[in-house]
Design an enzyme around this catalytic site. Structure first.
Site, mmCIF file in Angstrom:
data_model
loop_
_atom_site.group_PDB
_atom_site.id
_atom_site.type_symbol
_atom_site.label_atom_id
_atom_site.label_comp_id
_atom_site.label_asym_id
_atom_site.label_seq_id
_atom_site.Cartn_x
_atom_site.Cartn_y
_atom_site.Cartn_z
ATOM 1 N N MET A 30 -7.692 8.108 7.481
ATOM 2 C CA MET A 30 -7.743 8.286 6.017
ATOM 3 C C MET A 30 -7.723 6.915 5.325
ATOM 4 S SD MET A 30 -5.933 11.820 5.079
ATOM 5 C CE MET A 30 -4.236 11.288 5.012
ATOM 6 N N GLY A 31 -7.956 5.853 6.089
ATOM 7 C CA GLY A 31 -8.028 4.523 5.486
ATOM 8 C C GLY A 31 -6.660 3.896 5.264
ATOM 9 N N LEU A 33 -5.950 0.947 6.370
ATOM 10 C CA LEU A 33 -5.775 0.668 7.802
ATOM 11 C C LEU A 33 -4.660 -0.340 8.068
ATOM 12 C CD1 LEU A 33 -9.520 0.454 8.913
ATOM 13 C CD2 LEU A 33 -8.026 2.461 8.799
ATOM 14 N N GLU A 35 -2.033 -1.893 11.674
ATOM 15 C CA GLU A 35 -2.101 -2.185 13.123
ATOM 16 C C GLU A 35 -2.131 -0.926 13.986
ATOM 17 O OE1 GLU A 35 -2.407 -4.936 15.149
ATOM 18 O OE2 GLU A 35 -2.949 -6.066 13.363
ATOM 19 N N GLY A 36 -1.541 0.176 13.493
ATOM 20 C CA GLY A 36 -1.591 1.434 14.245
ATOM 21 C C GLY A 36 -3.034 1.888 14.394
ATOM 22 N N HIS A 37 -3.770 1.918 13.267
ATOM 23 C CA HIS A 37 -5.192 2.275 13.324
ATOM 24 C C HIS A 37 -5.961 1.272 14.191
ATOM 25 C CE1 HIS A 37 -4.079 3.816 9.147
ATOM 26 N NE2 HIS A 37 -4.482 4.907 9.755
ATOM 27 N N GLN A 148 -0.122 8.774 18.866
ATOM 28 C CA GLN A 148 1.050 9.577 19.224
ATOM 29 C C GLN A 148 2.011 9.701 18.032
ATOM 30 O OE1 GLN A 148 1.558 11.349 21.896
ATOM 31 N NE2 GLN A 148 3.602 11.973 21.232
ATOM 32 N N LYS A 149 1.887 8.781 17.091
ATOM 33 C CA LYS A 149 2.690 8.833 15.859
ATOM 34 C C LYS A 149 2.612 10.228 15.233
ATOM 35 C CE LYS A 149 4.057 7.629 11.577
ATOM 36 N NZ LYS A 149 3.124 8.251 10.716
ATOM 37 N N ASP A 150 1.403 10.813 15.252
ATOM 38 C CA ASP A 150 1.218 12.175 14.740
ATOM 39 C C ASP A 150 1.117 13.115 15.944
ATOM 40 O OD1 ASP A 150 0.590 11.783 11.636
ATOM 41 O OD2 ASP A 150 -0.300 10.151 12.753
HETATM 42 P P1 AMP Z 1 -4.208 8.506 9.252
HETATM 43 O O1 AMP Z 1 -5.070 7.480 8.604
HETATM 44 O O2 AMP Z 1 -2.775 8.429 8.854
HETATM 45 O O3 AMP Z 1 -4.791 9.894 9.171
HETATM 46 O O4 AMP Z 1 -4.188 8.146 10.802
HETATM 47 C C1 AMP Z 1 -5.378 8.009 11.539
HETATM 48 C C2 AMP Z 1 -5.038 7.883 12.999
HETATM 49 O O5 AMP Z 1 -4.194 6.749 13.218
HETATM 50 C C3 AMP Z 1 -4.263 9.103 13.538
HETATM 51 O O6 AMP Z 1 -4.732 9.435 14.823
HETATM 52 C C4 AMP Z 1 -2.848 8.601 13.576
HETATM 53 O O7 AMP Z 1 -2.036 9.251 14.541
HETATM 54 C C5 AMP Z 1 -3.057 7.136 13.951
HETATM 55 N N1 AMP Z 1 -1.880 6.335 13.572
HETATM 56 C C6 AMP Z 1 -1.270 6.289 12.358
HETATM 57 N N2 AMP Z 1 -0.177 5.499 12.412
HETATM 58 C C7 AMP Z 1 -0.098 5.044 13.689
HETATM 59 C C8 AMP Z 1 0.809 4.182 14.379
HETATM 60 N N3 AMP Z 1 1.855 3.629 13.773
HETATM 61 N N4 AMP Z 1 0.582 3.934 15.686
HETATM 62 C C9 AMP Z 1 -0.493 4.490 16.316
HETATM 63 N N5 AMP Z 1 -1.376 5.298 15.727
HETATM 64 C C10 AMP Z 1 -1.191 5.573 14.436
#
Ligand code: AMP
Length: 281
Positions: A30-31, A33, A35-37, A148-150
């Site tokens: 969802m943008g 972005l 370090e997780g993304h 894995q966060k989600d």
């Molecule tokens: P989102 O933009 O929040 O929908 O997340 C997009 C993807 O990034 C999803 O697969 C999330 O699980 C992953 N994500 C979000 N935060 C983290 C994080 N801290 N570590 C690893 N992956 C993440």
């Protein structure tokens, strides 16, 4: 790097790539972005010929009164990060293109969608499963990468792909954290400095639960109670749930045995955060 907004153009681009035998790795986001993304993007870069990232704030996964309107939208900044990471394609459609006025079809993964976060966000995972299905049909990846966060989202997507025979692989990568232990999230942007400091108690609490299990405590209720007590020291934080569940069906375990997921959701002020760890008991 190309930014594509049009659904047909994205489909056509992917079709041509696959015709040439290219493997497409896909990271739906969802943008905003972080370090997780980027960890997902880097892995996709390593494993595939083509990396596609979608940036789409999906309205159908927000409940009424949630933060859909104020969710951070920073496409330029995101595009610069993607470029640095060697992304080939960004797919960023408009809401109207993704959901025409006559949109009638939804995807719902039974049981799993009503547990953990699903109890408090009843329409959320239907929205997630629907948009991810649409994105898979548009981008046509060989492999899609999730965090894995989600954890619940990842479990639901895996089940959906299996049940609906979707022709792609799902890879789930570890949660990326700040040095403080706080899991990175686009929603951390909403936190004040003090709230961010307080929020570190969530990961500490998960680790406490993990330690108790490792030390041989097998009593689910007692572990949860001690974990909750650790968080309740912080007055600004209200816990929505803490659960110790099986990895597959996300149902609470009565006696902890083998690998379990310890998951929680909490409000820090107005911001809702989630986190989890996997422990091998
Ligand atoms: P989102 O933009 O929040 O929908 O997340 C997009 C993807 O990034 C999803 O697969 C999330 O699980 C992953 N994500 C979000 N935060 C983290 C994080 N801290 N570590 C690893 N992956 C993440």
């Amino acid at each position: 790097m190309k930014i594509i907004r049009n659904i047909k153009e994205m489909q056509e681009t992917s079709r041509k790539m696959k015709q040439k035998g290219k493997a497409i790795g896909f990271v739906p986001t969802m943008g905003a972005l972080h370090e997780g993304h980027l960890s997902l993007i880097r892995r996709a870069r390593k494993d595939n010929d083509i990396v596609a990232v979608s940036i789409f704030v999906n309205p159908t996964q927000f409940e009424a009164g949630e933060d859909f309107k104020k969710y951070p939208r920073v496409l330029k900044q995101d595009a610069a990060l993607c470029k640095e990471e060697g992304v080939d394609l960004i797919f960023s459609p408009s809401t109207e293109a993704m959901y025409t006025q006559d949109h009638k079809t939804h995807v719902y993964v039974e049981h799993l969608s009503g547990r953990l976060c699903g109890k408090f966000r009843p329409g959320h995972f239907r929205g997630v499963a629907t948009v991810v299905t649409k994105l898979f049909n548009i981008v046509q990846p060989n492999t899609a990468y999730f965090g894995q966060k989600d954890a619940q989202q990842a479990a639901i997507i895996k089940k959906m792909v299996e049940d609906l025979n979707m022709p792609l692989k799902i890879k789930v990568l570890p949660t990326v954290r700040e040095e403080s232990g706080l899991a990175l999230s686009s929603r951390n942007k909403y936190l004040s400095v003090k709230e961010k400091k307080d929020a570190t108690v969530l990961y500490q609490a998960l680790n406490l639960a993990g330690r108790l299990i490792k030390q041989g405590n097998r009593n689910y209720q007692s572990i949860i109670q001690k974990t909750r007590a650790g968080i309740s020291k912080k007055k600004r934080i209200s816990v929505q749930y803490i659960s110790i569940v099986n990895l597959e069906d996300l149902l609470p375990v009565k006696r902890v045995k083998g690998k379990v997921l310890i998951a929680l959701a909490a409000h820090i002020g107005k911001t809702r955060l989630i986190d989890n760890i996997i422990i091998d008991g």
